[in-house]
Structure formats: C-alpha cells, structure tokens
Scaffold this active site. Structure first.
Site, PDB file in Angstrom:
ATOM      1  N   ALA A  20       0.840  -1.208   0.000  1.00  0.00           N
ATOM      2  CA  ALA A  20       0.000   0.000   0.000  1.00  0.00           C
ATOM      3  C   ALA A  20       0.873   1.255   0.000  1.00  0.00           C
ATOM      4  O   ALA A  20       0.641   2.192  -0.779  1.00  0.00           O
ATOM      5  CB  ALA A  20      -0.923  -0.001   1.221  1.00  0.00           C
ATOM      6  N   LYS A  41      10.602   1.524   9.278  1.00  0.00           N
ATOM      7  CA  LYS A  41      11.440   1.320  10.465  1.00  0.00           C
ATOM      8  C   LYS A  41      12.577   0.328  10.243  1.00  0.00           C
ATOM      9  O   LYS A  41      13.521   0.308  11.015  1.00  0.00           O
ATOM     10  CB  LYS A  41      10.584   0.917  11.662  1.00  0.00           C
ATOM     11  CG  LYS A  41       9.906  -0.420  11.564  1.00  0.00           C
ATOM     12  CD  LYS A  41       9.095  -0.675  12.831  1.00  0.00           C
ATOM     13  CE  LYS A  41       8.347  -1.971  12.763  1.00  0.00           C
ATOM     14  NZ  LYS A  41       7.618  -2.256  14.001  1.00  0.00           N
ATOM     15  N   ALA A  52       4.022 -12.414   1.690  1.00  0.00           N
ATOM     16  CA  ALA A  52       2.746 -12.896   1.119  1.00  0.00           C
ATOM     17  C   ALA A  52       3.034 -13.982   0.093  1.00  0.00           C
ATOM     18  O   ALA A  52       3.973 -13.871  -0.683  1.00  0.00           O
ATOM     19  CB  ALA A  52       2.001 -11.742   0.480  1.00  0.00           C
ATOM     20  N   GLN A  53       2.230 -15.006   0.107  1.00  0.00           N
ATOM     21  CA  GLN A  53       2.510 -16.124  -0.789  1.00  0.00           C
ATOM     22  C   GLN A  53       1.520 -16.196  -1.951  1.00  0.00           C
ATOM     23  O   GLN A  53       1.808 -15.854  -3.076  1.00  0.00           O
ATOM     24  CB  GLN A  53       2.496 -17.435   0.002  1.00  0.00           C
ATOM     25  CG  GLN A  53       3.646 -17.531   0.989  1.00  0.00           C
ATOM     26  CD  GLN A  53       3.828 -18.936   1.547  1.00  0.00           C
ATOM     27  OE1 GLN A  53       3.059 -19.857   1.273  1.00  0.00           O
ATOM     28  NE2 GLN A  53       4.865 -19.104   2.347  1.00  0.00           N
ATOM     29  N   GLU A 121      -8.132 -20.448  -4.292  1.00  0.00           N
ATOM     30  CA  GLU A 121      -7.876 -20.506  -2.847  1.00  0.00           C
ATOM     31  C   GLU A 121      -9.210 -20.594  -2.110  1.00  0.00           C
ATOM     32  O   GLU A 121     -10.273 -20.402  -2.703  1.00  0.00           O
ATOM     33  CB  GLU A 121      -7.075 -19.273  -2.401  1.00  0.00           C
ATOM     34  CG  GLU A 121      -5.682 -19.239  -3.030  1.00  0.00           C
ATOM     35  CD  GLU A 121      -4.822 -18.075  -2.595  1.00  0.00           C
ATOM     36  OE1 GLU A 121      -5.251 -17.280  -1.756  1.00  0.00           O
ATOM     37  OE2 GLU A 121      -3.705 -17.969  -3.125  1.00  0.00           O
ATOM     38  N   ARG A 370     -11.256 -11.714   6.100  1.00  0.00           N
ATOM     39  CA  ARG A 370     -10.795 -11.365   4.748  1.00  0.00           C
ATOM     40  C   ARG A 370     -10.779 -12.588   3.832  1.00  0.00           C
ATOM     41  O   ARG A 370     -10.333 -13.671   4.230  1.00  0.00           O
ATOM     42  CB  ARG A 370      -9.389 -10.774   4.836  1.00  0.00           C
ATOM     43  CG  ARG A 370      -8.718 -10.603   3.496  1.00  0.00           C
ATOM     44  CD  ARG A 370      -7.407  -9.884   3.607  1.00  0.00           C
ATOM     45  NE  ARG A 370      -6.357 -10.649   4.231  1.00  0.00           N
ATOM     46  CZ  ARG A 370      -5.636 -11.591   3.613  1.00  0.00           C
ATOM     47  NH1 ARG A 370      -5.901 -11.912   2.359  1.00  0.00           N
ATOM     48  NH2 ARG A 370      -4.674 -12.211   4.259  1.00  0.00           N
ATOM     49  N   SER A 375      -5.678  -9.173   0.086  1.00  0.00           N
ATOM     50  CA  SER A 375      -4.938  -8.146   0.835  1.00  0.00           C
ATOM     51  C   SER A 375      -3.937  -7.392  -0.023  1.00  0.00           C
ATOM     52  O   SER A 375      -3.862  -6.159   0.055  1.00  0.00           O
ATOM     53  CB  SER A 375      -4.243  -8.765   2.047  1.00  0.00           C
ATOM     54  OG  SER A 375      -3.358  -9.761   1.637  1.00  0.00           O
ATOM     55  N   LEU A 376      -3.149  -8.097  -0.841  1.00  0.00           N
ATOM     56  CA  LEU A 376      -2.257  -7.355  -1.746  1.00  0.00           C
ATOM     57  C   LEU A 376      -3.112  -6.471  -2.650  1.00  0.00           C
ATOM     58  O   LEU A 376      -2.767  -5.323  -2.948  1.00  0.00           O
ATOM     59  CB  LEU A 376      -1.413  -8.322  -2.587  1.00  0.00           C
ATOM     60  CG  LEU A 376      -0.360  -9.144  -1.831  1.00  0.00           C
ATOM     61  CD1 LEU A 376       0.320 -10.141  -2.780  1.00  0.00           C
ATOM     62  CD2 LEU A 376       0.685  -8.258  -1.177  1.00  0.00           C
TER      63      LEU A 376
END
Ligand code: SIN
Length: 544
Positions: A20, A41, A52-53, A121, A370, A375-376
């Site tokens: 993001a 950081k 992430a896979q 998935e 989710r 998410s990506l």
C-alpha cells in the site's frame, strides 16, 4: 554522536513500505508530481508484503469469472460486516491495479497460452488468483515496487521508526520518527498516509515478520483517531507447526491444488476450500478434541509439487520434510488484522490530513474475515486511491465505506457503528522521545523482549482462534502487566513496539469482550452463534 538529518517537509509522508505504501509513493511522485517521503522502520523491503505467498485475487478470466462473483465471494467470507461499496471498488479496480503493476515490471506466472495463470484458494468459487514464482508473489510485488519507488524522486528514509503522529490545530501535520542512533525528528507533511501493516506480533503463533507490531493502529489510537473491527484477527489455517517464530506459511494455494487436511489419525474432517475462519476454527477444535498441537496438511497428491511450489519445497527441505512423502504438521497462526484505522473509500481517516491504506486500515472491504488474496489487492487499489484523493484536494472523510460507522447516520443497508472507549495504559511515543535515555539500553530491551514473549503467549491462549469472556479477562491482565514493562522500557525500540502492541491489544480485547457472539474470525466459545443485533462495527477510541 551522529547528528539528526535535516528536517523534512513533504506533500505526502508515507509511513511503511509494503504494497500500500509503496504503491502510494510511486503514484504520488510519478502521476501527481508530489514531494513524497517514505519512512520505514527497517529496510525498505522488510515489509510483510514480502512474506505474502498465494497472490492477488482479481477477475481476469471473464469467460468463467465476473466482478459479481468475486464480490459475492468477498461478501460471503466477510461474515456480514463488509461494506458493499468498498468491496465493489476493490473488485472493480483490481484488474487495472494488477495491470499497472505489470507495467511497472512485475512478472506473474503465465499459462502455456501466455495468459495469466490463475490459482484457486479457500472461499473463492473458482480460480482467480494471480501469482508469481508459484507462491512467491509478495517477493515479486515488493521487488517491483521497491524498484519503482527508487526510480522516482521520493525520499526513502530506512530505519526511521514512526513514534507518534504530530497533531496541530485538529489535523495531522506529520510524524515524530526515531532513528537507531537515538535521534528523533519531526517530519512535517501536508498529508500523512499510514501504511504500516498489521499486528501479527501480538501472538506467539504468527506468520507475520518481527516488524508487524501494530504501530499504525497504536499511533492512531493515541491521537484519538477511530479504529474498528480489531477483534477480527484472521488466523491462517495452515502455518507449518514447527518451533519457529514466525511460523512458515503453507499457502492456501496448496489446498486449491488438492492438498488435504487430516487430523492426528489421518482422518479428513473439514472442507479444505471453505474460507479461512471456518477452516481454522475446525482445525483448532479438532486439536483440542485430540489433545494435540497440530493437524496435518497432506500434499502428497499434488503433481509436480517442486516445480509448482519451489519456494515452499525448499523451505520444507530445510526442516527435513519431503512434501512428496511426508504429512506436514500444521496449526492456525495469526496472519492478518481485518480491522484497523477507520477510513472512507479514499483512505481518509477522521483526522484531517491523516490517511490509511492496506492492513493498517479498516476500509470495510474485509468485514469479519478477509477473503484469501484480497490483501495485496487492497494495498494496490486503496494505496492509489488515497493518493488520487490527496492530489484532487480532498481533506477529511466522507460518509463512505467503513467511515459510515463513524460519521453516520447510516442508511438501513449500511453497517452501523457502536462506540467503545478504551483506556490506554502504555506510554505514548512523544513521552518516550523526550525522556533522553539511550535507545540501545540492553537491559531494558531484554526486559521488553521477555514481556513481549509473555504477552504473545497470553494472547494466543486467551484471545486466539477460540475465546470466551473468562479467557479475554485473563488476557487483559497479561496486557496490563506487559504495558507496565512497556512504560519502563519505551525508550528502546523493543519497548516502544511493546507499547504499541499493548495499546492495540487493549482495543482488540475490549471489542472482543463486547462482541458477545461468534462471527467471522471472532469465535466466542460462550456465544457460538452470530447475533443479528451485533451486525455492527465496534468503533474504538482511546480515553486518556
Ligand atoms: C496464502 O498464500 O495462503 C496467503 C494469502 C493471503 O493471505 O491472502
């Protein structure tokens, strides 16, 4: 002694360097010509994105798939708490976001006819997950975006730990950062985008890297910004059950290719293609019934395993497991924070000048659970949207997406908000920046690390896949104890991260205690069914 770098002032300051944040930085610098700073950081490529896979869910095969089918699967997984408009934005804009990533140089796996190879998935009615290197998708996304951001004029500040938001005159004016040499600096910005990822380090069993310490959610809470849906921590059902922290992930794509879940006696007991919350719940229940700490993933039936999933095969080899013959021990592990800092459909929070995108945000796309590989996608779509809104002159939230629960009043179709106040006990970043003690105080860092270990164990035992009122109350005591240590050690990075985790844990536990039902990723043993009255968002704000 090293002196602090000169003060920086930018149009857009991005906190975090995952999908993001970097998507936003590239777009802001390239498409809109904004002066952009990125503070992160650790090293720029150390974000959770890299881990992430499975891939990026997006509708590319329009002969079989459609926007409406992807929306329906996302809503079904979300347990009644997705914001329908946010989901539509996510799904409709997904394919273009992936195409843009390809233009930036991302290389995804292709079928022999040259089209994108799509995987299936859990929770997806059909194959729609774009992937790279088998299931090394996060590495490819991060590689592409790091290269792209370095090609822009954006200023990247690695090793800059954002301690707190700077709030002036009712708006966010930047952040205070601390550097490894102990210097602190105010980085001033017209707009600040939180893209600092999730909170997996709250738990002893997690797939998330050490950086996932809930910094953005905690900073937002300390600044009085609304946070929601934080009781919904998604536990990935198939983390490899070996003595590692974090635990290696065995991608959901394995089940899409036919991997089976078996209990300790080799029996199947759950439909492997259900959404993750249901699979994790079933595995945890079976482990309890059988008095064991793992079940098995059986991948022996997958043809060409090593060619299809080379990174997983090599990781298994490192720990002496052969996927063609061995059953792989698995147990659920904390994977993704479904809620976060409440935003509208453009990523605006309820503090003008502050935006949020990616895992740190609660835009309404995930609801209570989710959908795999959304998410990506969320980072790509909403990172870009936030920047476009900033460039278009937006300032302050609209009553759209999850922000409806804050600004209301919602229409009958919208998800209402229910306010929840939490008292923050861990030290604030501003306090620790000012106290002048060395950030490398080894004894304090050790104390913080030990307290973190106790906190993680308590959270896994009492606020993990299965919870009840008593376990949540016991966990709250453990958070109090950890917060005391955080207060004494917050001048070190370990202590500051512990403080952020304690702050976020307080919000999570308050919402989990208030949600006297089971829904999505939140399972209450004492309230096993969903309660229609609780189809609301708990909007958490901190009291001093
Ligand atoms: C996985 O590959 O199973 C993880 C993908 C995701 O978190 O959506």
């Amino acid at each position: 002694m090293t002196s602090a770098p000169p003060p920086v002032e930018v149009d857009l300051l991005v906190v975090g360097s995952g999908v993001a944040g970097l998507t936003a930085a590239v777009r802001a610098a390239d498409a809109h010509g904004l002066r952009v700073g990125v503070v992160t950081k650790s090293a720029i490529d150390a974000a959770t994105t890299r881990w992430a896979q499975g891939g990026i869910a997006a509708v590319f095969d329009t002969s079989a798939d459609s926007t409406e089918l992807h929306i329906a699967d996302t809503l079904a997984a979300g347990g009644g708490l997705c914001d329908a408009d946010a989901v539509r934005v996510l799904v409709e804009q997904g394919p273009d976001a992936v195409r843009h990533l390809i233009e930036l140089g991302a290389v995804f796996d292709r079928a022999p006819d040259g089209r994108l190879d799509l995987a299936r998935e859990g929770g997806h009615g059909l194959a729609r997950v774009v992937h790279a290197g088998g299931v090394a998708t996060g590495v490819e996304v991060e590689r592409t975006l790091v290269g792209a951001v370095h090609a822009t004029a954006a200023h990247v500040d690695e090793g800059a730990f954002a301690l707190d938001l700077v709030v002036e005159g009712g708006r966010c004016a930047g952040v205070v950062v601390a550097r490894p040499d102990g210097t602190t600096q105010v980085v001033r910005a017209a707009h600040t985008l939180l893209a600092s990822g999730g909170a997996g380090q709250l738990f002893a069993l997690t797939t998330n890297p050490a950086e996932a310490t809930a910094d953005g959610v905690a900073m937002a809470l300390r600044a009085g910004v609304a946070v929601a849906d934080v009781e919904f921590v998604q536990f990935h059902p198939t983390a490899l059950a070996i003595d590692r922290h974090p635990r290696p992930l065995l991608s959901e794509a394995l089940r899409g290719d036919g991997a089976l879940i078996r209990d300790i006696h080799g029996e199947r007991f759950v439909d492997e293609m259900l959404p993750r919350d249901l699979v994790s719940r079933a595995i945890t229940a079976r482990m309890l019934e059988q008095g064991v700490d793992h079940c098995f993933l059986d991948v022996t039936g997958i043809d060409h395993f090593v060619e299809r999933f080379p990174t997983i095969a090599s990781r298994l080899g490192e720990v002496g497991l052969d996927p063609t013959t061995d059953l792989l021990p698995i147990a659920p592990a904390a994977h993704y924070l479904c809620g976060g800092v409440v935003t509208d459909l453009d990523g605006a929070t309820d503090l003008p000048g502050l935006w949020a995108a990616g895992e740190v945000a609660c835009s309404g796309v995930h609801g209570a659970n989710r959908l795999a590989s959304n998410s990506l996608l969320e980072g790509l779509v909403f990172g870009a949207r936030a920047v476009d809104a900033v460039a278009a002159g937006a300032d302050g939230p609209q009553a759209t997406g999850a922000m409806r629960a804050v600004l209301g009043p919602p229409s009958a179709d919208d998800i209402a908000g229910r306010p929840l106040a939490v008292t923050l006990r861990a030290a604030s970043g501003a306090h620790r920046a000012a106290d002048g003690r060395p950030p490398t105080d080894e004894a304090a860092a050790k104390q913080a690390a030990e307290a973190l270990d106790r906190l993680q164990r308590a959270m896994t035992a009492g606020a993990g896949v299965l919870r009840d009122a008593a376990s949540l109350a016991t966990t709250a005591e453990a958070v109090e104890a950890a917060a005391t240590v955080a207060g004494a050690t917050a001048h070190t990075r370990a202590g500051a991260e512990l403080a952020n985790l304690c702050t976020t844990a307080s919000a999570l536990l308050a919402a989990a205690a208030a949600r006297v039902e089971s829904r999505g990723a939140h399972t209450r043993l004492d309230h096993p069914e969903p309660d229609p009255e609780l189809a609301v968002r708990f909007v958490v704000r901190a009291t001093a």
